[in-house]
Design an enzyme around this catalytic site. Structure first.
Site, short mmCIF file in Angstrom:
data_model
loop_
_atom_site.label_atom_id
_atom_site.label_comp_id
_atom_site.label_asym_id
_atom_site.label_seq_id
_atom_site.Cartn_x
_atom_site.Cartn_y
_atom_site.Cartn_z
N LYS A 12 45.39 83.01 93.20
CA LYS A 12 44.63 83.39 94.21
C LYS A 12 43.39 82.52 94.14
CE LYS A 12 41.96 87.27 96.20
NZ LYS A 12 40.86 86.54 96.25
N LYS A 17 41.61 78.78 88.68
CA LYS A 17 42.53 77.70 88.52
C LYS A 17 42.10 76.25 87.99
CE LYS A 17 43.99 77.95 92.84
NZ LYS A 17 43.21 79.10 93.01
N LYS A 43 39.25 72.06 98.53
CA LYS A 43 37.74 72.26 97.99
C LYS A 43 37.51 70.84 97.24
CE LYS A 43 37.36 76.22 95.82
NZ LYS A 43 38.58 77.10 95.73
N ASP A 127 47.64 79.67 98.16
CA ASP A 127 48.02 80.44 99.40
C ASP A 127 49.32 79.93 99.93
OD1 ASP A 127 48.17 81.45 101.95
OD2 ASP A 127 46.27 80.58 102.92
P1 ADP Z 1 39.85 78.48 91.57
O1 ADP Z 1 39.98 77.05 91.15
O2 ADP Z 1 41.08 79.16 91.28
O3 ADP Z 1 39.37 78.71 93.00
P2 ADP Z 1 37.44 78.29 89.85
O4 ADP Z 1 38.35 77.34 88.67
O5 ADP Z 1 36.75 77.49 90.67
O6 ADP Z 1 38.83 78.97 90.66
O7 ADP Z 1 36.58 79.40 89.04
C1 ADP Z 1 35.87 80.38 90.04
C2 ADP Z 1 34.69 80.68 89.28
O8 ADP Z 1 34.95 81.57 88.18
C3 ADP Z 1 33.91 79.27 88.41
O9 ADP Z 1 32.39 79.50 88.86
C4 ADP Z 1 34.14 79.49 87.33
O10 ADP Z 1 33.40 79.01 86.44
C5 ADP Z 1 34.33 81.04 87.06
N1 ADP Z 1 35.26 81.34 85.96
C6 ADP Z 1 36.58 80.89 85.64
N2 ADP Z 1 37.02 81.63 84.51
C7 ADP Z 1 36.03 82.01 83.94
C8 ADP Z 1 35.93 82.82 82.62
N3 ADP Z 1 36.90 82.92 81.96
N4 ADP Z 1 34.93 83.47 82.46
C9 ADP Z 1 33.69 83.20 83.40
N5 ADP Z 1 33.76 82.59 84.39
C10 ADP Z 1 34.94 82.10 84.65
MG MG Z 2 39.97 75.38 92.44
#
Ligand code: ADP
Ligand code: MG
Length: 264
Positions: A12, A17, A43, A127
């Site tokens: 999600k 990710k 993004k 998605d």
């Molecule tokens: P996605 O790529 O799935 O949309 P992101 O990797 O950008 O998600 O992560 C979303 C937010 O959550 C980011 O700000 C990231 O730093 C934070 N995040 C991800 N994993 C962790 C974790 N294990 N602990 C704390 N923050 C996290």
């Molecule tokens: Mg991402």
């Protein structure tokens, strides 16, 4: 020489990710593996913590026209990890899936990066109704997938739907990664979920403020906090990524069972 691994990371939006992908890439590179990260999410933020800044996207460059060289699209990040960002169509116009295919075809013309590595990591939009989900699989680019979820209902729902997609496309799931949101009983929920999919939970990543602290500095925790516990967890997960996997087509569960599980 072992064959190149082509692995997609699904989950999600916002579940972690890109963050997980870049930490795994950094850990693999530290271990001497050659890695290419392909950011497929519109993004276009998959590779920021590897390169330390936002890199130009292939879609932008292609749309602008003119000569494009390898150095315009492939950027070296931490420990030599190679990074590309596909970029996205304008919201409401075009398809992310189409963009990925065009970008990869283009990349192959100007660079050997796809074929000259040990691991290609695709950070893909989760998605399921978007062409971005299936395009890399349909084109034979991706041979196995990992799914990231927490123990909350919405990410589990997305994960189960992703399994439906993987099953339809005949793509094996290599493992379920729990990125914790500190939901009650989370470890057990995600373990049960993975088991019921006929798969396994390969890592439990705690919620750790170091992740966002490093992200703000433009680095992975592997680079920024190499001795932390969470860096160790990413390193172990990276080993699993490079190791042998048992190919297993996931068996999605019913929505009703999913609701039961997430209430546990
Ligand atoms: P996605 O790529 O799935 O949309 P992101 O990797 O950008 O998600 O992560 C979303 C937010 O959550 C980011 O700000 C990231 O730093 C934070 N995040 C991800 N994993 C962790 C974790 N294990 N602990 C704390 N923050 C996290
Ligand atoms: Mg991402």
């Amino acid at each position: 020489m072992s064959p190149i691994k082509h692995v997609a990371i699904y989950g999600k939006g916002g579940i972690g990710k890109s963050c997980t992908a870049s930490n795994i890439a950094a850990a693999c590179a530290e271990d001497g593996h050659r890695v290419l990260v392909v950011g497929c999410d519109p993004k276009s933020d998959s590779t920021i913590t590897l390169v330390g800044r936002r890199i130009p996207t292939m879609m932008d460059l292609i749309q602008r026209g003119g000569e494009i060289a390898e150095s315009d699209v492939v950027f070296k990040g931490y420990k030599g990890v190679r990074c590309i960002e596909v970029g996205g169509p304008e919201p409401g116009v075009g398809c992310a899936g189409r963009g990925i295919i065009v970008a990869i075809q283009f990349l192959r013309k100007v660079s050997t990066a796809m074929d000259d590595v040990d691991l290609v990591l695709y950070d893909v939009p989760g998605d399921i109704v978007c062409g971005g989900f299936s395009a890399p699989i349909r084109k034979g680019l991706v041979s196995q997938a990992y799914i990231i979820t927490s123990g909350e209902y919405m990410p589990l729902y997305a994960a189960n739907n992703i399994c439906r997609g993987l099953r339809r496309l005949g793509t094996p799931l290599a493992g379920v990664i729990c990125n914790s949101r500190e939901a009650q009983g989370e470890r057990e929920i995600v373990e049960s979920f993975a088991r019921e999919l006929d798969n396994r939970m390969v890592a439990f990543i705690p919620k750790d403020p170091l992740v966002q602290e490093c992200e703000r500095r433009g680095v992975t925790v592997i680079e920024g906090k190499p001795d932390s516990e969470i860096a160790g967890i990413y390193r172990k997960l990276a080993e699993a990524f490079m190791g042998e996997m048992v190919p297993r087509i996931p068996q999605p569960i019913s929505d009703e069972r999913l609701r039961e599980l997430s209430r546990a």
